[in-house]
Write an enzyme that holds these catalytic residues in place. Structure first.
Site, mmCIF file in Angstrom:
data_model
loop_
_atom_site.group_PDB
_atom_site.id
_atom_site.type_symbol
_atom_site.label_atom_id
_atom_site.label_comp_id
_atom_site.label_asym_id
_atom_site.label_seq_id
_atom_site.Cartn_x
_atom_site.Cartn_y
_atom_site.Cartn_z
ATOM 1 N N ALA A 244 0.809 -1.225 0.000
ATOM 2 C CA ALA A 244 0.000 0.000 0.000
ATOM 3 C C ALA A 244 0.838 1.269 0.000
ATOM 4 O O ALA A 244 0.310 2.355 0.252
ATOM 5 C CB ALA A 244 -0.946 -0.007 1.202
ATOM 6 N N ALA A 245 2.121 1.165 -0.309
ATOM 7 C CA ALA A 245 2.988 2.340 -0.239
ATOM 8 C C ALA A 245 2.529 3.445 -1.174
ATOM 9 O O ALA A 245 2.510 4.628 -0.813
ATOM 10 C CB ALA A 245 4.426 1.942 -0.566
ATOM 11 N N GLY A 246 2.144 3.077 -2.400
ATOM 12 C CA GLY A 246 1.671 4.075 -3.346
ATOM 13 C C GLY A 246 0.393 4.750 -2.888
ATOM 14 O O GLY A 246 0.180 5.950 -3.121
ATOM 15 N N ASP A 247 -0.470 3.992 -2.222
ATOM 16 C CA ASP A 247 -1.722 4.562 -1.722
ATOM 17 C C ASP A 247 -1.461 5.507 -0.556
ATOM 18 O O ASP A 247 -2.100 6.559 -0.439
ATOM 19 C CB ASP A 247 -2.676 3.443 -1.293
#
Length: 299
Positions: A244-247
């Protein structure tokens, strides 16, 4: 900066993430034994809504969940994270599901079954009004394209800033690009949009006025039509899971821009959010609080 929390609307997907952890990702046709299993609410839309709320935004989620137990759990997680779900639709049938495999280096492979997300078609008058009254609209591409376009046009008509995280990669119609204020993409998505076999930032800026390119451990690249062009390094942390890093990055970016920060500073702060996220396994449960983000940003 704004004296009150910025109003963020996320129009996007909501899934239940089924996450299996193993020493390595299996090859096609191969079965391997895993280390652990985690089930947690996710989906790019729900993740970014939770990320924005935890980063300090007053966030509203527009989307669709199923009438199954997964839908109940997804909505409960959104509510517990401070996301307004008053306009979240419930569609008879299954919720969206993502099957995620993560190796010990934090790399992942993901398969998504959209379920109720595919029923989120068009916008009601109430949903359109919520967008028009917000500071920033944030969309992705895990819901029908017609809905993304309708949301973007509602933002344009209401004077609301529109961020498009063009993931997963697919063709973007010209009328959608015309309504985008800030495009957030990774390298694969950037090449899909321009149709080039290499990264083409001028080609992206010919389509939209501002671009943030996310480059994982290499940080981010911000460029705009005013001539600003800067690489912004990542924060160095121990990586447990990049799911979920991009989120986390995009949700925090929406909040920072909604607060009135300069976009270069907003991207730096969003980099800190992405770094804080990868230290934990899972999707929505790994999204950092504002205090977590600030601890890295000001260290």
């Amino acid at each position: 900066m704004a004296s009150s929390p910025p109003r963020i609307v996320v129009a996007g997907s909501a899934n239940m993430d089924l996450v299996g952890l193993a020493e390595r990702l299996p090859l096609p046709g191969e079965t391997i034994l895993g280390d652990d299993f985690v089930m947690t609410p996710g989906g790019k839309g729900a993740n970014q809504a939770i990320a924005a709320a935890r980063a300090g935004g007053a966030c509203t989620m527009l989307g669709a969940i199923g009438s199954d137990a997964f839908g109940v759990t997804i909505k409960a997680r959104l509510n517990a994270s401070g996301v307004d779900t008053e306009c979240l639709r419930t569609s008879y049938g299954s919720s969206g599901v993502a099957v995620i495999m993560v190796d010990r280096a934090g790399e992942n492979s993901i398969m998504v079954s959209p379920g109720a997300n595919s029923t989120f078609a068009g916008l009601s008058a109430a949903e359109t009004a919520v967008i028009a009254e917000s500071d920033v609209l944030l969309c992705q591409q895990e819901i029908p394209g017609e809905t993304v376009l309708a949301a973007a046009q509602a933002a344009r008509e209401g004077g609301t800033r529109m961020i498009l995280n063009a993931a997963p990669a697919r063709e973007l119609p010209p009328e959608l690009l015309e309504a985008v204020d800030l495009l957030v993409v990774n390298e694969v998505e950037a090449m899909a949009i321009t149709g080039s076999e290499r990264l083409d930032m001028p080609g992206l800026l010919a389509l939209v006025p501002r671009v943030v390119l996310t480059m994982g451990g290499s940080g981010s690249w911000y460029a705009d039509r005013d001539g600003r062009d800067e690489r912004i390094p990542a924060f160095r942390v121990a990586v447990a899971d990049t799911t979920a890093a991009g989120d986390a990055f995009t949700g925090a970016l929406a909040v920072a821009w909604g607060e009135g920060r300069d976009l270069l500073d907003a991207v730096r702060w969003a980099n800190a959010a992405g770094a804080a996220c990868v230290r934990k396994v899972g999707a929505s449960n790994s999204l950092p609080s504002r205090a977590d983000i600030d601890a890295l940003y000001y260290a």
